[in-house]
Design an enzyme around this catalytic site. Sequence first.
Site, short mmCIF file in Angstrom:
data_model
loop_
_atom_site.label_atom_id
_atom_site.label_comp_id
_atom_site.label_asym_id
_atom_site.label_seq_id
_atom_site.Cartn_x
_atom_site.Cartn_y
_atom_site.Cartn_z
N LYS A 16 -37.79 -61.22 24.12
CA LYS A 16 -38.23 -61.45 25.51
C LYS A 16 -37.04 -61.38 26.46
O LYS A 16 -37.10 -60.70 27.48
CB LYS A 16 -38.92 -62.83 25.63
CG LYS A 16 -40.14 -62.98 24.71
CD LYS A 16 -40.83 -64.32 24.89
CE LYS A 16 -39.97 -65.52 24.49
NZ LYS A 16 -39.64 -65.60 23.05
N ARG A 91 -46.22 -71.79 27.86
CA ARG A 91 -46.07 -71.86 26.42
C ARG A 91 -47.16 -72.71 25.78
O ARG A 91 -47.16 -72.88 24.56
CB ARG A 91 -44.73 -72.50 26.11
CG ARG A 91 -43.80 -71.60 25.33
CD ARG A 91 -42.50 -72.36 25.25
NE ARG A 91 -41.67 -71.87 24.22
CZ ARG A 91 -40.56 -71.16 24.45
NH1 ARG A 91 -40.21 -70.85 25.67
NH2 ARG A 91 -39.83 -70.80 23.45
N ARG A 130 -28.07 -63.53 16.28
CA ARG A 130 -27.96 -63.52 17.75
C ARG A 130 -26.67 -64.21 18.21
O ARG A 130 -26.29 -65.25 17.69
CB ARG A 130 -29.15 -64.23 18.37
CG ARG A 130 -28.96 -64.45 19.88
CD ARG A 130 -30.21 -64.80 20.59
NE ARG A 130 -30.83 -65.99 20.10
CZ ARG A 130 -32.03 -66.40 20.48
NH1 ARG A 130 -32.73 -65.68 21.34
NH2 ARG A 130 -32.55 -67.50 20.00
N ARG A 163 -26.44 -70.11 19.49
CA ARG A 163 -27.18 -71.23 20.09
C ARG A 163 -27.40 -72.34 19.08
O ARG A 163 -27.62 -72.08 17.90
CB ARG A 163 -28.54 -70.73 20.59
CG ARG A 163 -28.58 -70.47 22.05
CD ARG A 163 -29.80 -69.75 22.49
NE ARG A 163 -31.06 -70.34 22.10
CZ ARG A 163 -32.24 -69.86 22.47
NH1 ARG A 163 -32.30 -68.81 23.26
NH2 ARG A 163 -33.35 -70.43 22.08
N ARG A 174 -39.46 -73.76 15.19
CA ARG A 174 -39.88 -73.14 16.46
C ARG A 174 -41.02 -72.14 16.23
O ARG A 174 -41.92 -72.02 17.05
CB ARG A 174 -38.68 -72.43 17.10
CG ARG A 174 -37.72 -73.42 17.78
CD ARG A 174 -36.34 -72.83 18.00
NE ARG A 174 -36.32 -71.67 18.84
CZ ARG A 174 -35.30 -70.81 18.91
NH1 ARG A 174 -34.21 -71.01 18.18
NH2 ARG A 174 -35.36 -69.78 19.69
P1 AP5 Z 1 -33.89 -62.30 22.39
O1 AP5 Z 1 -34.10 -61.26 23.44
O2 AP5 Z 1 -32.82 -63.33 22.64
O3 AP5 Z 1 -35.26 -63.00 22.00
P2 AP5 Z 1 -36.17 -64.03 22.78
O4 AP5 Z 1 -37.57 -63.63 22.54
O5 AP5 Z 1 -35.72 -64.17 24.21
O6 AP5 Z 1 -35.84 -65.34 21.92
P3 AP5 Z 1 -35.57 -66.86 22.27
O7 AP5 Z 1 -35.07 -67.48 20.99
O8 AP5 Z 1 -34.66 -67.00 23.46
O9 AP5 Z 1 -36.96 -67.36 22.61
P4 AP5 Z 1 -37.49 -68.75 22.51
O10 AP5 Z 1 -38.78 -68.51 23.15
O11 AP5 Z 1 -37.53 -69.41 21.19
O12 AP5 Z 1 -36.38 -69.64 23.24
P5 AP5 Z 1 -36.25 -70.21 24.72
O13 AP5 Z 1 -34.85 -70.07 25.11
O14 AP5 Z 1 -37.31 -69.67 25.61
O15 AP5 Z 1 -33.60 -61.52 21.02
C1 AP5 Z 1 -33.27 -62.21 19.81
C2 AP5 Z 1 -32.21 -61.42 19.02
O16 AP5 Z 1 -32.79 -60.20 18.54
C3 AP5 Z 1 -31.00 -61.00 19.86
O17 AP5 Z 1 -29.85 -61.07 19.08
C4 AP5 Z 1 -31.29 -59.52 20.27
O18 AP5 Z 1 -30.12 -58.78 20.43
C5 AP5 Z 1 -32.12 -59.04 19.07
N1 AP5 Z 1 -33.18 -58.10 19.46
C6 AP5 Z 1 -33.99 -58.18 20.56
N2 AP5 Z 1 -34.89 -57.17 20.57
C7 AP5 Z 1 -34.66 -56.46 19.43
C8 AP5 Z 1 -35.28 -55.31 18.85
N3 AP5 Z 1 -36.32 -54.70 19.48
N4 AP5 Z 1 -34.82 -54.86 17.66
C9 AP5 Z 1 -33.78 -55.49 17.03
N5 AP5 Z 1 -33.14 -56.56 17.55
C10 AP5 Z 1 -33.59 -57.05 18.72
O19 AP5 Z 1 -36.62 -71.76 24.49
C11 AP5 Z 1 -35.75 -72.64 23.80
C12 AP5 Z 1 -36.35 -74.03 23.77
O20 AP5 Z 1 -36.55 -74.54 25.12
C13 AP5 Z 1 -37.75 -74.14 23.13
O21 AP5 Z 1 -37.66 -74.25 21.73
C14 AP5 Z 1 -38.29 -75.43 23.81
O22 AP5 Z 1 -37.73 -76.58 23.24
C15 AP5 Z 1 -37.76 -75.31 25.22
N6 AP5 Z 1 -38.70 -74.62 26.14
C16 AP5 Z 1 -38.51 -73.42 26.75
N7 AP5 Z 1 -39.57 -73.10 27.51
C17 AP5 Z 1 -40.46 -74.11 27.39
C18 AP5 Z 1 -41.76 -74.36 27.93
N8 AP5 Z 1 -42.36 -73.50 28.76
N9 AP5 Z 1 -42.41 -75.50 27.57
C19 AP5 Z 1 -41.82 -76.40 26.73
N10 AP5 Z 1 -40.59 -76.24 26.18
C20 AP5 Z 1 -39.91 -75.10 26.51
#
Ligand code: AP5
Length: 224
Positions: A16, A91, A130, A163, A174
């Site tokens: 994402k 979410r 990552r 991270r 997660r």
């Molecule tokens: P990346 O682009 O970083 O993936 P992402 O989908 O953004 O993953 P996140 O881990 O950031 O998502 P998340 O939803 O768990 O975490 P968030 O920060 O929102 O890509 C991942 C890796 O793969 C990278 O190394 C990239 O280079 C590689 N890659 C990407 N695309 C690729 C491809 N096509 N092919 C190969 N490699 C690829 O949330 C963190 C925490 O915050 C949550 O656990 C929760 O506690 C809290 N939180 C956040 N939002 C909320 C909410 N709305 N409500 C409640 N709690 C929340």
Amino acid sequence: MSELNLILLGPPGAGKGTQAERLQEDFPLLYLATGNILRAAVAEETELGRKAKEYMSRGELVPDDVIIGVILDQLRDEEASDGFLLDGFPRTVGQAEALDEALQDFGRTLTAVLLIDTPDDEVVRRISGRRVSVKTGRVYHVDFDPPKHEGVCDVDGSRLIQREDDSEETVRKRLAVYHEQTAPLIGFYEKQGLLKRFDGRRPPNEVHDHIRATLATLRLEEQI
Ligand code: AP5
């Protein structure tokens, strides 16, 4: 199309953030990534950060009442008037309902919900490789998208880190939380005719091309 109001949906590590970076180069959208907002709040030790910290390190969602107000306040802002890109929000069904209600109040609608579909095993492989810049937040992968120089951000030379919630155990947690609390949004938005699916197993540029083609088609349909 008057404005693009987009949501990026998908499991942790689906790509994402990676796609959001590319979409921001294509369109002038206000980008709101709840994970980034919460991590900044934790680092700055604000009240929001104190409330969110424990949930995040356990791989759980922070409670709806903590996060909903933060995002809706920003969507009310002038900056969001040309369109927005939400990453990591909503979410839960509760968050999605609150967003629908708020958009109705603002007289605005969602354009599309972009689901980046990626299987669990691939997610674990990706997240373990990552690396993220401490300053720019730019995301890399040690094998699939490495920086030009190991451990250093291409943009400004800042240090790359892993991270805190990217350990395999927390990633599995997660993923379980995603399937239980976030995956129901797929049906929620499918019913509204907003869901667009993308194969997250494809390389980042292919996923990006596919998203752009879909958005271009939506624009053409609007003109008909
Ligand atoms: P990346 O682009 O970083 O993936 P992402 O989908 O953004 O993953 P996140 O881990 O950031 O998502 P998340 O939803 O768990 O975490 P968030 O920060 O929102 O890509 C991942 C890796 O793969 C990278 O190394 C990239 O280079 C590689 N890659 C990407 N695309 C690729 C491809 N096509 N092919 C190969 N490699 C690829 O949330 C963190 C925490 O915050 C949550 O656990 C929760 O506690 C809290 N939180 C956040 N939002 C909320 C909410 N709305 N409500 C409640 N709690 C929340």
